[in-house]
Enzyme design. Structure first.
Site, PDB file in Angstrom:
ATOM      1  N   SER A 116      -3.324  17.542 -19.015  1.00  0.00           N
ATOM      2  CA  SER A 116      -2.672  16.252 -19.215  1.00  0.00           C
ATOM      3  C   SER A 116      -1.161  16.385 -19.327  1.00  0.00           C
ATOM      4  CB  SER A 116      -3.228  15.522 -20.439  1.00  0.00           C
ATOM      5  OG  SER A 116      -3.764  16.408 -21.354  1.00  0.00           O
ATOM      6  N   HIS A 136      -5.602  14.759 -12.407  1.00  0.00           N
ATOM      7  CA  HIS A 136      -5.687  14.266 -13.786  1.00  0.00           C
ATOM      8  C   HIS A 136      -6.573  13.031 -13.899  1.00  0.00           C
ATOM      9  CE1 HIS A 136      -3.479  12.396 -17.431  1.00  0.00           C
ATOM     10  NE2 HIS A 136      -4.377  13.242 -17.856  1.00  0.00           N
ATOM     11  N   GLU A 148      -4.706  10.836 -11.117  1.00  0.00           N
ATOM     12  CA  GLU A 148      -3.364  11.221 -10.671  1.00  0.00           C
ATOM     13  C   GLU A 148      -3.434  12.611 -10.035  1.00  0.00           C
ATOM     14  OE1 GLU A 148      -0.382   9.219 -14.006  1.00  0.00           O
ATOM     15  OE2 GLU A 148      -1.424  11.050 -14.520  1.00  0.00           O
ATOM     16  N   ASN A 187       1.019   8.366 -18.541  1.00  0.00           N
ATOM     17  CA  ASN A 187       1.417   8.658 -19.919  1.00  0.00           C
ATOM     18  C   ASN A 187       2.889   8.366 -20.168  1.00  0.00           C
ATOM     19  OD1 ASN A 187      -1.095   9.207 -20.910  1.00  0.00           O
ATOM     20  ND2 ASN A 187      -1.015  11.370 -20.377  1.00  0.00           N
TER      21      ASN A 187
HETATM   22  N1  LIG Z   1      -9.450  14.699 -23.941  1.00  0.00           N
HETATM   23  C1  LIG Z   1      -8.825  13.841 -23.143  1.00  0.00           C
HETATM   24  O1  LIG Z   1      -8.824  12.607 -23.365  1.00  0.00           O
HETATM   25  C2  LIG Z   1      -8.119  14.339 -21.910  1.00  0.00           C
HETATM   26  C3  LIG Z   1      -7.679  13.400 -20.938  1.00  0.00           C
HETATM   27  C4  LIG Z   1      -7.088  13.877 -19.759  1.00  0.00           C
HETATM   28  C5  LIG Z   1      -6.908  15.241 -19.581  1.00  0.00           C
HETATM   29  N2  LIG Z   1      -7.326  16.136 -20.555  1.00  0.00           N
HETATM   30  C6  LIG Z   1      -7.145  17.568 -20.270  1.00  0.00           C
HETATM   31  O2  LIG Z   1      -8.395  18.094 -19.850  1.00  0.00           O
HETATM   32  C7  LIG Z   1      -8.511  19.467 -20.258  1.00  0.00           C
HETATM   33  C8  LIG Z   1      -9.763  19.600 -21.106  1.00  0.00           C
HETATM   34  O3  LIG Z   1      -9.616  18.768 -22.238  1.00  0.00           O
HETATM   35  P1  LIG Z   1     -10.850  18.420 -23.194  1.00  0.00           P
HETATM   36  O4  LIG Z   1     -10.352  17.359 -24.106  1.00  0.00           O
HETATM   37  O5  LIG Z   1     -12.080  18.210 -22.389  1.00  0.00           O
HETATM   38  O6  LIG Z   1     -10.976  19.804 -23.993  1.00  0.00           O
HETATM   39  P2  LIG Z   1     -12.137  20.249 -25.003  1.00  0.00           P
HETATM   40  O7  LIG Z   1     -11.500  21.159 -25.976  1.00  0.00           O
HETATM   41  O8  LIG Z   1     -12.905  19.065 -25.482  1.00  0.00           O
HETATM   42  O9  LIG Z   1     -13.151  21.091 -24.065  1.00  0.00           O
HETATM   43  C9  LIG Z   1     -12.823  22.297 -23.476  1.00  0.00           C
HETATM   44  C10 LIG Z   1     -14.092  23.073 -23.179  1.00  0.00           C
HETATM   45  O10 LIG Z   1     -13.712  24.278 -22.531  1.00  0.00           O
HETATM   46  C11 LIG Z   1     -14.529  25.328 -23.020  1.00  0.00           C
HETATM   47  N3  LIG Z   1     -13.848  26.589 -22.757  1.00  0.00           N
HETATM   48  C12 LIG Z   1     -12.911  27.221 -23.500  1.00  0.00           C
HETATM   49  N4  LIG Z   1     -12.500  28.344 -22.871  1.00  0.00           N
HETATM   50  C13 LIG Z   1     -13.201  28.404 -21.713  1.00  0.00           C
HETATM   51  C14 LIG Z   1     -13.241  29.340 -20.643  1.00  0.00           C
HETATM   52  N5  LIG Z   1     -12.466  30.417 -20.612  1.00  0.00           N
HETATM   53  N6  LIG Z   1     -14.109  29.123 -19.624  1.00  0.00           N
HETATM   54  C15 LIG Z   1     -14.928  28.042 -19.619  1.00  0.00           C
HETATM   55  N7  LIG Z   1     -14.934  27.137 -20.615  1.00  0.00           N
HETATM   56  C16 LIG Z   1     -14.078  27.311 -21.636  1.00  0.00           C
HETATM   57  C17 LIG Z   1     -14.758  25.001 -24.488  1.00  0.00           C
HETATM   58  O11 LIG Z   1     -15.934  25.656 -24.966  1.00  0.00           O
HETATM   59  C18 LIG Z   1     -14.877  23.485 -24.457  1.00  0.00           C
HETATM   60  O12 LIG Z   1     -16.232  23.076 -24.314  1.00  0.00           O
HETATM   61  C19 LIG Z   1      -7.227  19.791 -20.998  1.00  0.00           C
HETATM   62  O13 LIG Z   1      -6.333  20.402 -20.114  1.00  0.00           O
HETATM   63  C20 LIG Z   1      -6.730  18.426 -21.442  1.00  0.00           C
HETATM   64  O14 LIG Z   1      -5.332  18.388 -21.622  1.00  0.00           O
HETATM   65  C21 LIG Z   1      -7.937  15.708 -21.694  1.00  0.00           C
END
Ligand SMILES: NC(=O)c1ccc[n+]([C@@H]2O[C@H](COP(=O)([O-])OP(=O)(O)OC[C@H]3O[C@@H](n4cnc5c(N)ncnc54)[C@H](O)[C@@H]3O)[C@@H](O)[C@H]2O)c1
Length: 309
Positions: A116, A136, A148, A187
């Site tokens: 993000s 994104h 995006e 954002n």
């Molecule tokens: N949460 C949101 O609303 C949102 C929105 C848009 C973008 N993002 C982006 O999306 C990405 C993921 O965010 P999220 O909120 O889903 O994170 P999260 O922490 O909820 O989930 C991440 C997952 O990745 C797993 N993980 C950790 N290391 C790993 C590895 N080496 N290999 C495989 N799996 C692994 C974890 O066990 C976890 O289940 C981030 O880059 C975040 O910035 C998040």
């Protein structure tokens, strides 16, 4: 096509669902078995609800067989034309994963990150220049249409056009952002509005409830159907020029995070997840508001798909 989605946290399962309901085979990978189990269950429930609401023509029997879950990265990416990275927003974790992906993925695989905020192709310039960029999604990915695609001057145009076409076929509305600006597009727009809202709260002119009423009953009420630039056209650009000339110099341009937010963080009032933020979610209200939000967004999606696609 086979798609690999890496990371089964908040975002990964929803992204997997987008490609599954677009008819693709998806391998969802995570280092945690528990995250994979919960991810698969959330996909099943979400598909069932979208089918029940009439947004998806078919139900889980059609789509769930397209999903496989695994803790093996090699197994997930094997034969995948597209790899979507959705692991935590930490450059060290992402870097370790990219080294592995570089070893395991075929040359022509398109690898995208759901980051993000991180300008990843700038942080890791040697990782697959051309076929690696940002894709994104917005939370929840199966509901929010926009995606995006953030690219750099080195990105392969063919790869971007290809992914854009695939996303459209999966029912998404992708836009291409040409260059890394912090916050990408959405954002940045939201942050600009939030800064002004916090500034007005700080001056005591309005409260959080008033701002939220203004957003839901005026700005947001219209903005699913009309954008910023067609709104300016509807108003008349002479009026717009006059209003902006008067209002722009008076808008907040502070660069620090305001105390209205930092004090709440210090007190542990983090919002829905802690039971209190600007509003109170104690006594089961958190689950109630989140459920209502999902139902309303699905109704909105149904109407939006009818008129805007
Ligand atoms: N949460 C949101 O609303 C949102 C929105 C848009 C973008 N993002 C982006 O999306 C990405 C993921 O965010 P999220 O909120 O889903 O994170 P999260 O922490 O909820 O989930 C991440 C997952 O990745 C797993 N993980 C950790 N290391 C790993 C590895 N080496 N290999 C495989 N799996 C692994 C974890 O066990 C976890 O289940 C981030 O880059 C975040 O910035 C998040």
């Amino acid at each position: 096509m086979k798609v690999a989605v890496i990371g089964s946290g908040v975002m990964g399962p929803g992204i997997a669902q987008v490609f599954m309901t677009g008819g693709h085979e998806v391998a969802l990978q995570d280092i945690s078995e528990k995250a994979l189990g919960e991810g698969a269950e959330s996909i099943r429930k979400s598909i069932a609800l979208m089918h029940e609401k009439g947004i998806l023509e078919n139900g889980e029997e059609k789509y769930m067989p397209l999903l496989s879950v695994t803790t093996s990265l090699g197994q997930a990416v094997e034969g995948s034309r597209l790899v979507v990275e959705a692991v935590p927003e930490r450059p060290d974790i992402k870097q370790a994963l990219f080294s592995e992906l570089d070893r395991l993925c075929p040359e022509d695989a398109v690898i995208v990150s759901n980051t993000s905020s991180l300008p990843l192709p700038e942080i890791f310039p040697d990782f697959r220049p051309g076929k690696f960029f940002v894709c994104h999604f917005f939370n929840p990915p199966p509901i929010i249409p926009l995606v995006e695609l953030v690219i750099s001057g080195r990105t392969d145009k063919g790869a971007v056009d290809w992914l854009k076409g695939e996303l459209v076929r999966c029912g998404k509305k992708p836009i291409v952002v040409k260059g890394f600006v912090l916050g990408f597009l959405v954002n940045r727009l939201q942050t600009a509005m939030a800064r002004e809202a916090l500034h007005l709260i700080n001056r005591g002119i309005v409260g959080p409830e008033d701002v939220d009423t203004a957003v839901t009953a005026a700005i947001g009420f219209k903005s699913a159907w009309q954008g910023m630039f067609d709104t300016m056209d509807y108003i008349g650009l002479d009026t717009v020029a006059m209003a902006y000339g008067v209002i722009f110099p008076d808008l907040c341009n502070d660069t620090g995070v305001p105390p209205e937010v930092t004090e709440k963080v210090r007190e542990g009032h983090l919002g829905v997840k802690s039971g209190r933020g600007f509003f109170n979610y104690e006594g089961g209200r958190a689950a109630e508001v989140m459920e209502k939000r999902q139902a309303l967004l699905l109704d909105q999606l149904k109407l939006w798909k009818k008129h805007m696609t």
